[in-house]
Write an enzyme that holds these catalytic residues in place. Structure first.
Site: not given
Ligand code: NAI
Length: 726
Positions: A75, A124, A146, A121
């Site tokens: 992210a 994901e 993360e 991300g």
């Protein structure tokens, strides 16, 4: 005729619908070297999705990246750092979850082709797709890092991953932030296929086409596939029953607490998000994931970890010199003087990571043998863990040669000396080296305390002399401290920085002085531990208190590892330079005189050889009595961190450090200062300079001079200033 120039519809992605019904979506952020998950990308994806859904020509979708060797790095952290409160961060997580849910719910099958890093991300996103392929290239790495930034996966990762690969394995990946290559990913079921890089897009397209036509793809069960083992099947059986799961989660909590000592709230949060999803269902799990993500994003812990990450990224780009016209010299070969503990490690990162040939010089054949054996041992371990192949190991070994004279030195570009820490010896070898090297060859020293300016006194070309201070064990420790002596030229500094980066290090550049920055702030910290001991303190209690504060090991364990004799020699240099305030207690001299060197001669503060790590009680006889006094934990912690932080402030005040950021990076990555505190400067900001000064004054009054606050801190406290503005 007028032609209307149409604004491109998407900035971050390209899409091409081919006649075979496959819509190929390529992620490619034109303004950044890597792709990241951002609000902008989310908005574009949503628009694109609506279009692909409605387009009857589209039967399936293939997602890949336009970046060579990078899929999606994670992210966009700036976006997370900007959030003001937990609700705002929670909303970001919700938006990403919704987007990925939409992909997962797509009636048109979505295939993803991963080449390069698919992290956070990025992974994901891949998890939401229906069929995953990863390239077997070395740069392909999948993971959810993360928690290392004080966060948890917030785009459905804590929900999709355990459903895909099992709870225990998902927790392992999430809690460690470990990254796996395509082979491992295939083995654990994280991807459906692992394919050689040149074939990736072609195979992915075939799979997309097949899925679009309603035919399930038949993967060739590429390299790395094997059926689950009996142990793995047992593990899965355990996860299917509620009692088994309860045990699993409670064990995970216990282990995590032992490791993190409660300093890293992301760890229990990640376990909770996974557990909620498994026990209460996907929707509840997602809601909890977003909520926890929101709470974590605004904690000091996460902010500090993200700042350290940014500092590292900035240092990766920095050249180490202010003049932008200075270019590092190309280093095509390195000579390594001294093949001991440090020489061996430096040779490894030079030959194996940077890929540069190394020539060892030692006193005798035995010394050379030790150097070769060191590199080989590190490589053997990597072969055993399947990180490299035996052929690659031999390639690295073939880059290393050795001599007991100086032959072969005439054409090297850079020499690093790592002989014993002895000024006279170092002066002698500098003179010898300069007899044989080229005029433009750079001469670096790995001294841990001796000022580079003093070393350079023996040199005819002091502008080429620079400090390259590595940390032990070199192959593991991420930091390199480059030291600019009074006469060191920009070119030498820039070259040392570039070489350090090629060796995989985070590099800070500091100005010269005894102990530079890292050894200098470590010295009074260690000395304070010695004073506590001399005052009757307990070795195990002091070590434990500092581990509790967040250091990976306590000061006495560290001294045993580094070598008590080495510590003594550092102390002498520091006392010579800074006088009384660095003076060790007499008791320390008695420990040194007793022949205790630490782990290396199995005689130190601890006993070696036994099963359990135990304090060697006989050391207390040297200190007067085996009956020990217990200090309050706060006093131990405060006295030690205040010494380190105050010294760091002095380094900034004296211009040893160019900026506080470098001081934080140096302490965290070189000395193990607790990362969640952000480093000594962030920590002093968190307390507030006023409070730091107040605490220092209390000890100054009670104990004395060595706690006198740095003038810089006193001024900052008076003016209400801080080290950082953000
Ligand atoms: P070490 O004792 O393991 O290695 C020194 C090596 O230099 C020995 O193998 C010795 O045979 C060799 N040597 C001595 N004179 C030589 C000569 N004239 N020509 C060629 N080789 C010669 O010591 P270590 O720990 O590797 O330290 C080396 C340097 O690195 C010292 O300056 C030390 O302060 C510094 N350093 C050490 C760290 C540590 O944690 N041990 C950390 C950072 C720096």
């Amino acid at each position: 005729m007028e032609v209307a120039v149409k604004e491109p519809e998407f900035r971050l992605l390209r899409v091409d619908v081919a006649s075979d019904g496959v819509a190929h979506v390529v992620l490619d952020d034109p303004s950044e070297p890597v792709n990241t998950i951002s609000e902008e990308l989310g908005a574009e994806m949503r628009r694109l999705w609506a279009r692909l859904k409605a387009d009857p020509a589209v039967r399936s979708i293939l997602i890949s990246s336009g970046k060579k060797g990078n899929f999606v790095a994670g992210a966009k952290l700036e976006m997370i750092q900007r959030v003001q409160d937990a609700k705002e961060a929670e909303a970001l997580s919700r938006t990403a979850q919704d987007m990925f849910d939409e992909i997962a719910a797509s009636e048109k099958p979505v295939v993803v082709a991963i080449d390069g890093a698919a992290l956070g991300g990025g992974l994901e996103l891949a998890l939401a797709c229906h069929y995953r392929l990863a390239s077997l290239a070395r740069h392909t790495k999948l993971g959810l890092p993360e928690t290392q930034l004080g966060l948890i996966p917030g785009a459905g990762g804590t929900q999709r991953l355990p459903r895909l690969i099992g709870i225990a394995r998902a927790l392992d990946l999430i809690l460690t932030g470990r990254q796996v290559d395509a082979r491992r990913a295939l083995r654990m079921g994280l991807v459906d296929e692992a394919v050689p890089e040149p074939l990736l897009l072609q195979v992915a397209r075939e799979r997309a086409r097949a899925l679009g036509e309603g035919r399930p793809p038949r993967p060739g069960r590429g390299e790395g596939f094997r059926p689950p083992t009996a142990a793995e099947l047992r593990e899965l059986a355990l996860e299917r029953n509620p009692i088994g799961r309860r045990i699993l989660f409670s064990q995970a909590r216990k282990q995590a607490l032992e490791k993190s000592r409660g300093h890293y709230p992301a760890i229990p949060a990640a376990i909770e998000a996974v557990e909620t999803g498994i026990e209460q269902g996907y929707e509840r799990g997602l809601a909890r994931e977003a909520e926890l993500f929101g709470e974590l994003a605004v904690t000091d812990v996460s902010r500090n970890l993200v700042r350290l990450f940014f500092a590292q990224t900035a240092l990766k780009k920095a050249t180490g010199v202010a003049d932008s016209n200075v270019r590092p010299k190309e280093v095509r070969s390195v000579a390594m003087l001294g093949a001991g503990l440090m020489g061996g490690g430096i040779a490894y990162v030079t030959s194996a990571i940077a890929g540069i040939p190394v020539r060892f010089k030692e006193k005798d054949a035995e010394g050379l043998g030790r150097g070769f054996a060191y590199v080989r041992r590190v490589l053997d371990d990597r072969v055993r863990r399947k990180r490299i192949t035996p052929v690659e190991r031999e390639e690295v070994m073939a880059r290393i040669t050795g001599t007991t004279r100086y032959d072969g030195f005439s054409n090297v570009d850079l020499v690093i000396e790592a002989v014993f820490e002895d000024l006279e010896l170092k002066h002698r070898v500098i003179r010898e080296i300069e007899e044989v090297i080229r005029e433009d060859c750079i001469l670096a020293s790995n001294t841990s305390t001796i000022p580079i300016t003093r070393l350079a006194e023996a040199s005819r070309r002091p502008e080429n002399v620079v400090g390259m201070h590595y940390f032990s064990p070199v192959e593991k420790m991420p930091l390199l401290e480059v030291i600019r002596g009074k006469k060191t030229g920009d070119s030498a500094v820039a070259t040392a920085v570039a070489l350090g980066k090629a060796q995989g290090k985070t590099v800070i550049v500091v100005n010269d002085g005894p102990g530079f920055y890292t050894s200098r702030i470590l010295a009074p910290y260690m000395m304070e531990a010695a004073w506590l001991l001399a005052e009757g303190g307990d070795i195990a209690q002091i070590d434990e208190a500092m581990r509790d504060w967040g250091f990976p090991v306590g000061p006495f364990t560290l001294l045993d590892e580094v070598g008590i004799d080495v510590g003594a020699s550092v102390t002498r240099t520091m006392v010579e330079a800074f006088g009384e305030r660095m003076l060790p207690p007499d008791a320390f001299e008695r420990v040194v005189a007793d022949g205790r060197k630490g782990r290396k001669n199995k005689k130190g503060f601890y006993r070696y050889g036994g099963k359990r790590k135990e304090v060697d009680e006989s050391i207390y006889d040297l200190l007067g009595s085996r009956t020990r006094k217990r200090f309050s934990r706060e006093e131990i912690q405060e006295r030690l961190y205040l010494q380190m932080c105050n010294e760091a402030a002095l380094c900034l005040q004296e211009g040893i450090l160019q900026e506080p950021r470098d001081g934080d990076v140096g302490a965290v990555f070189g000395l193990g200062f607790p990362p969640f505190r952000g480093g000594p400067f962030r920590w002093m900001d968190a307390l507030g300079p006023q409070e730091v000064v107040r605490r220092l004054r209390i000890y100054e009054e009670r104990i004395g001079h060595r706690f006198r606050p740095a003038q810089l801190l006193v001024d900052m406290a008076r003016e209400g200033r801080r080290f950082f503005s953000d």
